[in-house]
Design a protein around this motif. Structure first.
Motif, mmCIF file in Angstrom:
data_model
loop_
_atom_site.group_PDB
_atom_site.id
_atom_site.type_symbol
_atom_site.label_atom_id
_atom_site.label_comp_id
_atom_site.label_asym_id
_atom_site.label_seq_id
_atom_site.Cartn_x
_atom_site.Cartn_y
_atom_site.Cartn_z
ATOM 1 N N SER A 173 0.814 -1.220 0.000
ATOM 2 C CA SER A 173 0.000 0.000 0.000
ATOM 3 C C SER A 173 0.845 1.266 0.000
ATOM 4 C CB SER A 173 -0.924 0.011 1.220
ATOM 5 O OG SER A 173 -0.170 0.114 2.419
ATOM 6 N N PRO A 219 -5.029 2.139 -1.237
ATOM 7 C CA PRO A 219 -6.322 1.465 -1.065
ATOM 8 C C PRO A 219 -7.217 2.197 -0.067
ATOM 9 C CG PRO A 219 -4.550 -0.145 -1.095
ATOM 10 C CD PRO A 219 -3.897 1.198 -1.082
ATOM 11 N N GLY A 220 -8.483 2.395 -0.437
ATOM 12 C CA GLY A 220 -9.424 3.122 0.405
ATOM 13 C C GLY A 220 -9.486 4.607 0.142
ATOM 14 N N SER A 221 -8.600 5.139 -0.688
ATOM 15 C CA SER A 221 -8.597 6.568 -0.998
ATOM 16 C C SER A 221 -9.663 6.879 -2.050
ATOM 17 C CB SER A 221 -7.217 7.003 -1.496
ATOM 18 O OG SER A 221 -6.910 6.339 -2.713
ATOM 19 N N ASP A 222 -9.875 8.182 -2.281
ATOM 20 C CA ASP A 222 -10.843 8.601 -3.294
ATOM 21 C C ASP A 222 -10.443 8.110 -4.683
ATOM 22 O OD1 ASP A 222 -12.283 9.841 -1.327
ATOM 23 O OD2 ASP A 222 -11.478 11.854 -1.741
ATOM 24 N N LEU A 225 -11.314 4.480 -5.057
ATOM 25 C CA LEU A 225 -12.747 4.280 -5.240
ATOM 26 C C LEU A 225 -13.187 4.661 -6.651
ATOM 27 C CD1 LEU A 225 -14.072 5.633 -1.809
ATOM 28 C CD2 LEU A 225 -13.792 3.248 -2.528
#
Length: 271
Positions: A173, A219-222, A225
């Motif tokens: 990550s 991972p998990g950022s705008d 997504l």
């Protein structure tokens, strides 16, 4: 010579008589509407009188709507069309180069044992494959410590990417997992700082290609997504079960060119 003089005199007197008759007709027409010829079709009586009272010319005989357009008027009309097109473009969706999937490399041609340098939209990147999950990852080719190229480092047995300059390690990550030169008791705090993280990009594999998202994001950022909500521009026939056995992918042909993608697109791929 005397005969020529007599002829010239007679012609002059005839010209004066014709001029006088024309003048009388014009005066009578001005005071007697019955002597004015009927207006031409398409002209109002006012426009008809204007034509009779002004010297005849090619432009005066044309209807108002067919008069030649001036350069200024034509330029204004063109600008109005351009403004309309610009307004339509502004209202429509804008293409963002940073929010697209790009095929970056062919994994079959990459060495999974070491990181490799690449470039996308002028940004230096590093491609590497972790030894634990066996997945490909893409980072900015710069260590957050001293901006040393991560492509000159190595992939460790624990699945992390090691920088060759001061041996910082990063997980898949981009989070820093090790700082060998950190003071005792400070490593956990330092590795948790956002500034110690490598810049990661969303990646995926599809149809034999390694695709990377145009903007960075762990991972998990705008960015991650947005990338998950959009599919790369793959060839749908290759994934169609109804075409199995009829459609197949051929071998990849890769060639490095000494210029950018924009020059290549404009000057080499023209139809």
């Amino acid at each position: 010579s005397s005969l020529a003089g007599i002829l010239c005199g007679r012609m002059a007197r005839m010209a004066l008589r014709v001029t006088g008759v024309c003048a009388c007709i014009a005066i009578a027409a001005a005071f007697s509407p019955s002597l004015i010829p009927p207006p031409r079709s398409g002209l109002s009586p006012i426009r008809h009188r204007q034509l009779l009272s002004t010297p005849l010319s090619a432009s005066s005989l044309l209807p108002a709507h067919s008069a030649p357009k001036s350069a200024l008027r034509m330029s204004t009309m063109e600008n109005m069309d351009v403004d309309s097109d610009v307004e339509k473009m502004e209202k429509g969706p804008k293409f963002d180069f940073k929010k697209q999937w790009y095929p970056l490399a062919v994994p079959a041609y990459l060495d999974p044992k070491k990181p490799q340098a690449a470039q996308l939209l002028g940004q230096d990147l590093v491609i590497w494959r972790d030894t634990v999950e066996g997945k490909w990852h893409v980072f900015d080719d710069a260590c957050p410590h001293r901006l040393a190229p991560l492509s000159e480092g190595r992939v460790e047995e624990d699945g992390s990417l090691l920088c060759a300059y001061h041996a910082w390690r990063f997980d898949t990550s981009g989070k820093c997992t090790s700082m060998p030169h950190a003071l005792a008791g400070t490593q956990e705090e330092l590795t948790a700082a956002p500034l110690s993280c490598a810049i990661a990009y969303p990646t995926r594999e599809a149809q034999g290609l390694l695709w990377v998202w145009g903007s960075p994001g762990a991972p998990g950022s705008d960015a991650a997504l947005e990338a998950a909500l959009k599919e790369p521009a793959v060839i749908p026939e290759l994934d169609d079960p109804a075409l199995e056995g009829r459609v197949k992918a051929y071998h990849w042909n890769i060639r490095d060119m000494p210029y950018g993608w924009d020059y290549f697109t404009e000057n080499v791929l023209d139809p």
